[in-house]
Structure formats: C-alpha cells, structure tokens
Design an enzyme around this catalytic site. Sequence first.
Site, mmCIF file in Angstrom:
data_model
loop_
_atom_site.group_PDB
_atom_site.id
_atom_site.type_symbol
_atom_site.label_atom_id
_atom_site.label_comp_id
_atom_site.label_asym_id
_atom_site.label_seq_id
_atom_site.Cartn_x
_atom_site.Cartn_y
_atom_site.Cartn_z
ATOM 1 N N ALA A 141 0.872 -1.169 0.000
ATOM 2 C CA ALA A 141 0.000 0.000 0.000
ATOM 3 C C ALA A 141 0.909 1.219 0.000
ATOM 4 C CB ALA A 141 -0.862 -0.023 1.249
ATOM 5 N N GLY A 197 0.466 -4.808 0.896
ATOM 6 C CA GLY A 197 -0.763 -4.767 0.103
ATOM 7 C C GLY A 197 -0.565 -5.333 -1.301
ATOM 8 N N GLU A 229 -0.827 -8.966 -0.933
ATOM 9 C CA GLU A 229 -2.244 -9.304 -0.720
ATOM 10 C C GLU A 229 -3.030 -9.291 -2.036
ATOM 11 O OE1 GLU A 229 -2.488 -6.350 2.586
ATOM 12 O OE2 GLU A 229 -3.384 -8.032 3.660
ATOM 13 N N GLU A 260 4.333 -5.600 7.235
ATOM 14 C CA GLU A 260 3.538 -4.587 7.946
ATOM 15 C C GLU A 260 3.980 -4.374 9.393
ATOM 16 O OE1 GLU A 260 2.312 -6.740 5.808
ATOM 17 O OE2 GLU A 260 0.758 -5.805 4.580
#
Length: 263
Positions: free
Chosen positions: A67, A112, A115, A135
């Site tokens: 992300a 992310g 993911e 993370e």
Amino acid sequence: MELPKNFLFELNNHIATVTLNRPKALNALNKDVMEELHDFFSNQLPQMGCKGVVLTGSGDRAFAAGADIKEFMTMDRIQMEAQSKLGHQLMFAIEKSPIPVVAAIEGYALGGGFELALACHLRVGSEKARMGNPEVNLGIIPGYGATQRLPQLVGRGRSLDIMMTARMIDANEALEWGLLNRIAPVGKTVSVAKEIITLIGTKGPMAITKVIETVDAYYDKNKDGFAEEVATFGSLSALDEFKEGTKAFVENRPVNFKNQDGI
Ligand code: DAK
C-alpha cells in the site's frame, strides 16, 4: 471501455492485461488505482467476454511494494476506514472473478501488493520475485486480507513466520510452499501467465467458473462445500457445454466450446 487512467490496459487474443503503472514508487497501491481496479474487476471485466486476466506491475523491480505508505500518512481515521473497505472490496472482486486472474510477479510483491497477488487465482513469479508481509515493521498488521488468505495457501505456521518476522521469501521457497504456481525467467512472467490462461481457455468456460466458485466454497464458513459440489455437478450436466464435451470425446474429435451457456 473507457481507457483507465491509473493502470495500463491491453486486450489481446481474449486475454486482458492489467499493468500497475507507478514504477518510480515500485507500483505502490494508492487510493486512485485501487478505486479504478475495483471498478474494472466489478463492472467492466464481466462485460468483456475474455478468457482471463494477467495482473502485473510495470518495470522489472516490483509487482507492487505495498500500500502507498506515503499516502496513508496523509489520511485520517475515517479515510483509513474507507480505504480498508475499498481494499477488501477490490480483493473480493478479484477472488470472485468468474474468469481466472493470474498475477505475474517480477521483483517485489510486499504488503498490500502481496495481498493483491494472494487474491488472484494463480501466481507466476520470476526467478527474482520476493514476497512478504512487512507490515509489522510499520506497527500494523496486513489489512487487505493476508491474515485470512495466506493461511489458505501455506498454512498457519508459515503464515505466522512470514507475518511475524516480516522477512521476504524468494521464488524457490514460494514455489515449494505453494505460494507460486510457476517460476518463470526474469521478464517472462506475463508470457507464462498468458500461456496458462490460453490453456485454461481451451476448457469448458462455465466449468472453469464453477471450479473457482466450488473450491472457494471450502473456505466459506456459511457454505457446505460438498453440497455445493453436488448441486453444481448436477447443474453443469444440463448445459450445452457438457453435451459438447462428452460428444467430442465419443466422436474422437477436438472439442468446440463456444461459451453457449454464457458466464
Ligand atoms: N509506499 C510508497 N512508496 C514506496 C513504497 C510504498 N509501499 N515502497 C517503495 N516506495 C518508494 C520509495 O519511497 C522510493 O521513492 P523515492 O524515495 O524514490 O521517492 C521508491 O519507491 C523506490 O524505493 P527504494 O528507494 O526504497 O528502493 P530500494 O530498492 O532501496 O528498496 C524495498 C526496495 C521494496 C525493499 C523498499 O522500497 C521497501 O521496503 N518498501 C516498503 C515495503 C513495505 O513496507 N511494504 C508494505 C507497506 S505496508 C490497511 C490496508 C492495507 C495495509 C495497511 C493497512 N488498512 C486496512 C487501512 C497494507 C500495508 C502495506 O502494504
């Protein structure tokens, strides 16, 4: 379809290629690209009649390095919640796509970005692919579904290893663990992903859709997967696709699936 603004899009031989296009930021996932990807997978793709999608990142350094950490720092709590919701909607839209979505991973797939790759049906990684959930380095946990999807692929122990140590795993370990379905030479992940989709595209299209749905029923706490299999088996047997598949077999000729039944 209107050309997307936040990713590159190509449609060739009934295969869509979606390329994240922020190479200078290692294709980090910001709000704009996630919104547009969500619209693409939920609304545009089902109208296109293609055989599958390759999802990849531009440049040779990253599929997506996570992300967008810099954007997160500008968001307040309400915006973070909205972003979380959007992320989950996007991952579910990919996971539930009726046609196969294959991630082609060159370089990093982290946080992310990892993911996003986990939500795809299959993953092809280059020899230099490196994957992980870092993370905890930032004091958070994965927020786009890895806590649930990673154990489905590699089990509890390996998921905890990846998420608690934040270490990156390389392509060979990922293949051995079942995280990657194939390893390709550097620069060749997209073409290998296309080969896989081309092969799947020779099969009964409705059967492929139902394989995705029925396998996923195993992971849905509200469904009885065995019952779904029985019902799906029955409904598929009434379709033209099954008639053509069995007829071609007994007539000893190539099968000719035309997606008569529609997806
Ligand atoms: N976000 C923004 N920019 C990034 C980025 C990221 N995730 N990763 C890399 N970049 C940018 C770098 O800042 C740098 O930009 P400039 O300085 O050139 O402007 C450029 O990309 C190149 O990166 P590096 O210079 O760092 O390149 P290196 O080869 O030295 O290192 C690296 C590559 C991948 C090891 C390193 O960039 C790195 O560690 N990147 C961060 C990896 C990471 O921690 N990813 C996980 C992010 S956390 C949530 C939902 C989801 C999530 C959280 C919450 N909610 C539900 C709300 C998910 C969180 C994450 O994904």
